[in-house]
Structure formats: C-alpha cells, structure tokens
Design an enzyme around this catalytic site. Structure first.
Site, PDB file in Angstrom:
ATOM      1  N   GLU A   1       0.879  -1.172   0.000  1.00 63.54           N
ATOM      2  CA  GLU A   1       0.000   0.000   0.000  1.00 63.54           C
ATOM      3  C   GLU A   1       0.913   1.217   0.000  1.00 63.54           C
ATOM      4  O   GLU A   1       1.480   1.559   1.033  1.00 63.54           O
ATOM      5  CB  GLU A   1      -0.879   0.024   1.262  1.00 63.54           C
TER       6      GLU A   1
ATOM      7  N   CYS B   1      -2.429   8.937   2.767  1.00 67.97           N
ATOM      8  CA  CYS B   1      -2.187   8.439   1.407  1.00 67.97           C
ATOM      9  C   CYS B   1      -3.401   8.697   0.519  1.00 67.97           C
ATOM     10  O   CYS B   1      -3.267   8.953  -0.667  1.00 67.97           O
ATOM     11  CB  CYS B   1      -1.860   6.960   1.453  1.00 67.97           C
TER      12      CYS B   1
HETATM   13  P1  NAP Z   1       8.290   5.251   4.578  1.00 73.19           P
HETATM   14  O1  NAP Z   1       9.493   6.083   4.771  1.00 73.19           O
HETATM   15  O2  NAP Z   1       8.228   4.360   3.420  1.00 73.19           O
HETATM   16  O3  NAP Z   1       8.099   4.442   5.944  1.00 73.19           O
HETATM   17  C1  NAP Z   1       7.094   3.484   6.094  1.00 73.19           C
HETATM   18  C2  NAP Z   1       7.663   2.252   6.786  1.00 73.19           C
HETATM   19  O4  NAP Z   1       8.615   1.629   5.923  1.00 73.19           O
HETATM   20  C3  NAP Z   1       8.422   2.581   8.075  1.00 73.19           C
HETATM   21  O5  NAP Z   1       8.231   1.531   8.983  1.00 73.19           O
HETATM   22  C4  NAP Z   1       9.861   2.638   7.608  1.00 73.19           C
HETATM   23  O6  NAP Z   1      10.770   2.380   8.638  1.00 73.19           O
HETATM   24  C5  NAP Z   1       9.882   1.548   6.570  1.00 73.19           C
HETATM   25  N1  NAP Z   1      10.893   1.716   5.524  1.00 73.19           N
HETATM   26  C6  NAP Z   1      11.378   2.853   5.000  1.00 73.19           C
HETATM   27  N2  NAP Z   1      12.268   2.585   4.031  1.00 73.19           N
HETATM   28  C7  NAP Z   1      12.371   1.236   3.964  1.00 73.19           C
HETATM   29  C8  NAP Z   1      13.134   0.352   3.164  1.00 73.19           C
HETATM   30  N3  NAP Z   1      13.981   0.788   2.237  1.00 73.19           N
HETATM   31  N4  NAP Z   1      12.981  -0.977   3.354  1.00 73.19           N
HETATM   32  C9  NAP Z   1      12.122  -1.449   4.265  1.00 73.19           C
HETATM   33  N5  NAP Z   1      11.362  -0.652   5.058  1.00 73.19           N
HETATM   34  C10 NAP Z   1      11.481   0.671   4.897  1.00 73.19           C
HETATM   35  O7  NAP Z   1       6.993   6.115   4.501  1.00 73.19           O
HETATM   36  P2  NAP Z   1       6.674   7.472   5.203  1.00 73.19           P
HETATM   37  O8  NAP Z   1       7.263   8.564   4.392  1.00 73.19           O
HETATM   38  O9  NAP Z   1       7.020   7.425   6.646  1.00 73.19           O
HETATM   39  O10 NAP Z   1       5.083   7.435   5.098  1.00 73.19           O
HETATM   40  C11 NAP Z   1       4.396   8.123   4.144  1.00 73.19           C
HETATM   41  C12 NAP Z   1       4.170   7.338   2.877  1.00 73.19           C
HETATM   42  O11 NAP Z   1       3.334   6.229   3.143  1.00 73.19           O
HETATM   43  C13 NAP Z   1       3.446   8.158   1.862  1.00 73.19           C
HETATM   44  O12 NAP Z   1       3.959   7.924   0.580  1.00 73.19           O
HETATM   45  C14 NAP Z   1       2.026   7.657   1.967  1.00 73.19           C
HETATM   46  O13 NAP Z   1       1.234   7.902   0.841  1.00 73.19           O
HETATM   47  C15 NAP Z   1       2.244   6.224   2.236  1.00 73.19           C
HETATM   48  N6  NAP Z   1       1.040   5.623   2.827  1.00 73.19           N
HETATM   49  C16 NAP Z   1       0.298   4.759   2.071  1.00 73.19           C
HETATM   50  C17 NAP Z   1      -0.866   4.226   2.576  1.00 73.19           C
HETATM   51  C18 NAP Z   1      -1.717   3.272   1.766  1.00 73.19           C
HETATM   52  O14 NAP Z   1      -2.590   2.620   2.339  1.00 73.19           O
HETATM   53  N7  NAP Z   1      -1.511   3.143   0.484  1.00 73.19           N
HETATM   54  C19 NAP Z   1      -1.272   4.560   3.855  1.00 73.19           C
HETATM   55  C20 NAP Z   1      -0.496   5.437   4.593  1.00 73.19           C
HETATM   56  C21 NAP Z   1       0.674   5.965   4.064  1.00 73.19           C
HETATM   57  P3  NAP Z   1      11.562   3.559   9.382  1.00 73.19           P
HETATM   58  O15 NAP Z   1      10.544   4.443  10.025  1.00 73.19           O
HETATM   59  O16 NAP Z   1      12.404   2.859  10.368  1.00 73.19           O
HETATM   60  O17 NAP Z   1      12.343   4.273   8.326  1.00 73.19           O
END
Ligand code: NAP
Length: 471
Positions: free
Chosen positions: A232, A266
């Site tokens: 997601e 999101c």
């Molecule tokens: P993010 O940086 O991707 O972080 C989300 C999760 O992934 C965290 O637990 C993070 O851990 C982990 N993570 C980050 N980089 C990673 C990697 N290379 N490998 C494995 N795990 C990794 O996302 P964010 O910026 O905090 O959150 C916002 C994003 O999430 C936006 O793009 C939003 O649209 C999306 N989102 C999507 C949905 C949906 O249902 N489609 C819902 C909510 C949010 P760490 O915190 O330890 O870095």
C-alpha cells in the site's frame, strides 16, 4: 544505528528513545512469533473471535490514553486520534464477527471437475511481517492485524521508527486480550533489519504500507525470497469537480479531504481538477475554507491542523511549494513556512501548475493542494490519470451518466463520487500502478494471507487420477 524515538512534533522535543533490538533479540522475536503460529493455527475461529473482541474492548476502554500517545508521537489532533482508536475497535469487531463466513469452506461444482466433492479451504500461512507507517499509527496496523490474526496467522510488526510507543502498546493490547504469547510481536528495529527478517524462512509473507522506495525495496527482497507481498504505497488522488456539482459542498469536503490528518494521508485528495465553468467559484471558496483552518497545538480541541510529523517532512513539503512558485505557480493561500517551535505548515492552495513542476506529478504529504483548470470531461480524466499513482479518486457531478463514466475511467483502486475517499472494513482498499498491489480490508484483505487450498475428493484412489489433468 536507527533512531527509534518519540519526538513531539508540536515542540520538537525528544521525549523517549529506544535501543534497536540486537540480532539475537530479533531472532528470538521471530522464533516466538513462529511458535505462536503453531499454537494459533490449532485454535478455532470462535476462540480467536473472543480474543479479538476483547482487544476491541481494551481499545475502547483505553481510547483516551492511546490517543494521547499517538498525538504526542506524530502530531495528529487528539480528536482525530480518538476517532482512529474507535475505528480500530470497530474493525476488530468486524473481523471477529465476519471471519467464520470469510474462512468457511467454499463449495465448487463437483460434477464439472469429476469429483464427488470439491471445495476451497482458506488456511493461514504463518508469520507475516508488517512494515507500517506513522501517519495512522494504529489503524494501518489494525487493518492488517485483525484479519491476519483472525485467519490464524501471527504478526511481526516493524513500525515506523517515530512511533515506538504506539507499536509497543498494540502488542500489549493483543497479549492482554488473550492471544497466545508471540501471536503479535513488535520488533524495535530500523528499516535496515527488514531484509534479514523477510529472508528468514520462518517469515512467510510481508505487507508494507509506506512510500514507493520502501515498497520497491521490500518487493525486491520478497522477489528474491519468493514470498508474497501486499503493498500500500503513496498516492496523489484527484478530486474532480464538474459543472453539475454542488460547488459549495465540494469545496467544503475538499478542505477536509486535503487537510485531514494534517494533510498526511495516502488517500487525501491532493490534486483538485476543476471544470472551467465552476473553477473561479470553487477556487474562491476552497481557498477561503483552507485559510480559515486553525493550525496549532494538536491537543487543543479548537485546532483543525496540527504539525507535520517530522522536520524532514515539512522541509520536503515546503521545497515542493517553493519549486512551484519559483517556476511561476500562483499561491492562493498559505505557502510560508512558520518560524518557532514545532513542524507546523499552513493550509496552502497553489494553482497555475505546469508539468515541469514537482507538484504536478509528485505526492505532497502535507496540507497543500494543487488546483488545476480543465475545460472538458476528457481533459479532466487525462489530468486525473496523468500521474504514476492510482490509489484513490474523487469525482463531483450530479449527472448520472457522468458518474458512470468516472467510475469506469478513473484509474485508481477506488472511486468516491460526491464524497471523499475513506476506508471501511467492509470495502476492499488498495491501489493500482505505483500505488501498490493487493488489497486490505473486506474478505479480500483476509484472504491475501491465506493458503487458498483446492480440495478435490474422488470416489476412491483409482478414480482420482482417471481422466483428470495433473494440474
Ligand atoms: P516510509 O518512509 O516508506 O516508511 C514506512 C515504513 O517503511 C516505516 O516503517 C519505515 O521504517 C519503513 N521503511 C522505510 N524505508 C524502507 C526500506 N527501504 N525498506 C524497508 N522498510 C522501509 O513512509 P513514510 O514517508 O514514513 O510514510 C508516508 C508514505 O506512506 C506516503 O507515501 C504515503 O502515501 C504512504 N502511505 C500509504 C498508505 C496506503 O494505504 N496506500 C497509507 C499510509 C501511508 P523507518 O521508520 O524505520 O524508516
């Protein structure tokens, strides 16, 4: 070392820090979660439903304290956090109630497959890793955990590094609700540990909600390890307003759709695509509504928009706005980064965007709206579908024929007509294109992490193979 900490976004103060688990501790956590699976798979769905309902009761009883922790960790308004806890309890009860039907054997046409009996059986697959984001720190986890545990899987949560307290309290809720020790385990590790976890043979699948780069990274590991994933990812949802729309109502809902959760959702509407016949009326009302929102302390009941979750997040949003302005866009309201403590950002509307600007194609994760003028249905669809994302979409029109066309033509995982995108346990949730794949919620969400097993019963061993294809 990953920085795992509670930092209050309203003040910038670091309140609590955590040591990341060692490799040995992580291994022990995986082991506990795997052993719990051996136990949970032997329980009945009715037993699991009793535990899941108990978890819902705990969430209701402890709502205010949980909400306070969420607000302190990521800055959403206290009222929004309370509503999120309640929504999680509702989803837990939904899956407790519906799981027996969702998991029931599904009969197939036995004659057509030359069997005396044929059916589909849904069975759990084991330990599922959940990598989750901070923006809905309880809901994102619960919409995975409730169906997964009800199906008999166990969950290993690697939550975002800025919401450790929320992550730990969820583990505690499931334990106190009665689930076997280890059925839902939080691991305090950074994203650098994800490869190790997903490579472990005891971990059977992964779900990630987060950014596109994180999704690509998990998908790569899962591809190498041949493991199922649900992703997601981000979105830049269109919100189309056509001439027949109720413009006042559309402008009102647009404001909520853009600024809910301080603009960090999101499925927030991010690109407002408005027909030229109603553009000026919509733009005026929308900008006035956005400018009227009160930005401030998220614990204050009068606040509409709290701080962004991190300084990095605010810098990124402001850089996207500056890029647009520097390249000729017009700001209708907001656009200035406040000074002072906390990572606040004003509700902002930017128009006169061009494809060269970042805001045209990138996701903006804050209370900033892009406003686009179009002169036909076809142009509206072209702009709406003209990004790499395809999560949610909204269209405002009172013309029934146009409603039908939008439902078909919008390239997204959902289409909300005359309303804003939201998630319900009853409806599947997920995206297309770079917004990810797979579905959460509804029966589909539960079955993503089930072994959908075909069972074929012949009259005897000799007849089973006779005339049947081996596959
Ligand atoms: P993010 O940086 O991707 O972080 C989300 C999760 O992934 C965290 O637990 C993070 O851990 C982990 N993570 C980050 N980089 C990673 C990697 N290379 N490998 C494995 N795990 C990794 O996302 P964010 O910026 O905090 O959150 C916002 C994003 O999430 C936006 O793009 C939003 O649209 C999306 N989102 C999507 C949905 C949906 O249902 N489609 C819902 C909510 C949010 P760490 O915190 O330890 O870095």
């Amino acid at each position: 070392m990953p920085h795992i900490a509670t930092t209050n976004p309203a003040t910038g103060q670091v309140l609590k820090t955590y040591e990341a688990m060692s490799t040995e501790q992580l291994d022990g956590a995986i082991e506990r979660t795997d052993l719990a699976f051996q136990q949970l798979r032997e329980t009945t769905v009715d037993q699991r439903a009793r535990w899941m309902n108990a978890a819902a009761d705990l969430l209701d009883a402890e709502r205010d304290e949980i909400a306070r922790i969420m607000t302190t960790e990521m800055g959403k308004t206290y009222a929004a956090a309370q509503a999120e806890v309640t929504k999680c309890a509702t989803a837990a009860r939904f899956y407790a109630d519906k799981a027996p039907a969702f998991l029931a054997d599904e009969p197939a046409d036995a004659d057509a497959v030359k069997a005396t009996r044929a059916f589909i059986r849904y069975q759990p697959i084991g330990v599922v890793l959940a990598v989750m984001p901070w923006n809905f720190p309880l809901w994102q986890v619960m919409r995975f955990a409730a169906p997964a545990l009800m199906a008999g899987n166990t969950g290993l949560l690697k939550h975002a590094s800025n919401v450790p307290q929320t992550a730990l309290l969820l583990e505690d809720v499931f334990r106190r609700a009665g689930f076997p020790e280890g059925a839902f385990t939080t691991v305090l590790v950074g994203s650098d540990a994800v490869d190790r976890i997903l490579s472990d043979p005891r971990v059977r699948a992964a779900t990630l909600t987060g950014s596109e780069p994180a999704g690509r990274s998990i998908a790569q590991i899962a591809g190498r390890e041949l493991k199922k994933t649900v992703l997601e990812l981000g979105g830049s949802d269109p919100f189309v307003v056509m001439p027949s729309a109720d413009v006042d109502r559309a402008a009102e809902v647009a404001t909520t759709a853009r600024c809910q959760n301080n603009g960090q959702s999101c499925i927030a509407a991010k690109r407002f695509i408005v027909h030229t016949d109603v553009f000026d009326a919509f733009a005026e009302k929308f900008a006035a509504n956005m400018a009227a929102l009160r930005v401030g302390d998220p614990m204050d009941p009068d606040t509409d928009v709290g701080p962004l979750a991190s300084e990095r997040g605010r810098d990124e949003v402001h850089a996207q706005v500056r890029d647009a302005v520097d390249n000729g866009a017009t700001v209708l309201c907001g656009g200035e980064r406040p000074t002072g403590d906390g990572w606040f950002y004003p509700p902002t509307v930017v128009t006169d965007l061009t494809p060269q600007m970042r805001m045209w194609s990138e996701e903006v994760f804050g209370p900033v709206a892009g406003l686009f003028r179009v002169s036909s249905y076809e142009e509206a669809i072209a702009v709406a579908n003209g990004t790499s994302f395809g999560l949610g979409s909204n269209a405002w029109t009172r013309d029934p024929a146009e409603q039908e066309r939008f439902a078909t033509d919008l390239d997204a995982g959902n289409v909300f007509i005359n309303g804003m995108t939201t998630s319900y346990p009853e409806l599947p949730f997920g995206g297309v294109k770079n917004s990810g794949y797979g579905r959460e919620l509804s029966a589909l969400g539960m079955r993503e992490f089930c072994n959908t097993k075909t069972v074929w019963v012949g009259e005897g061993a000799a007849s089973a193979g006779a005339g049947a294809h081996a596959e």
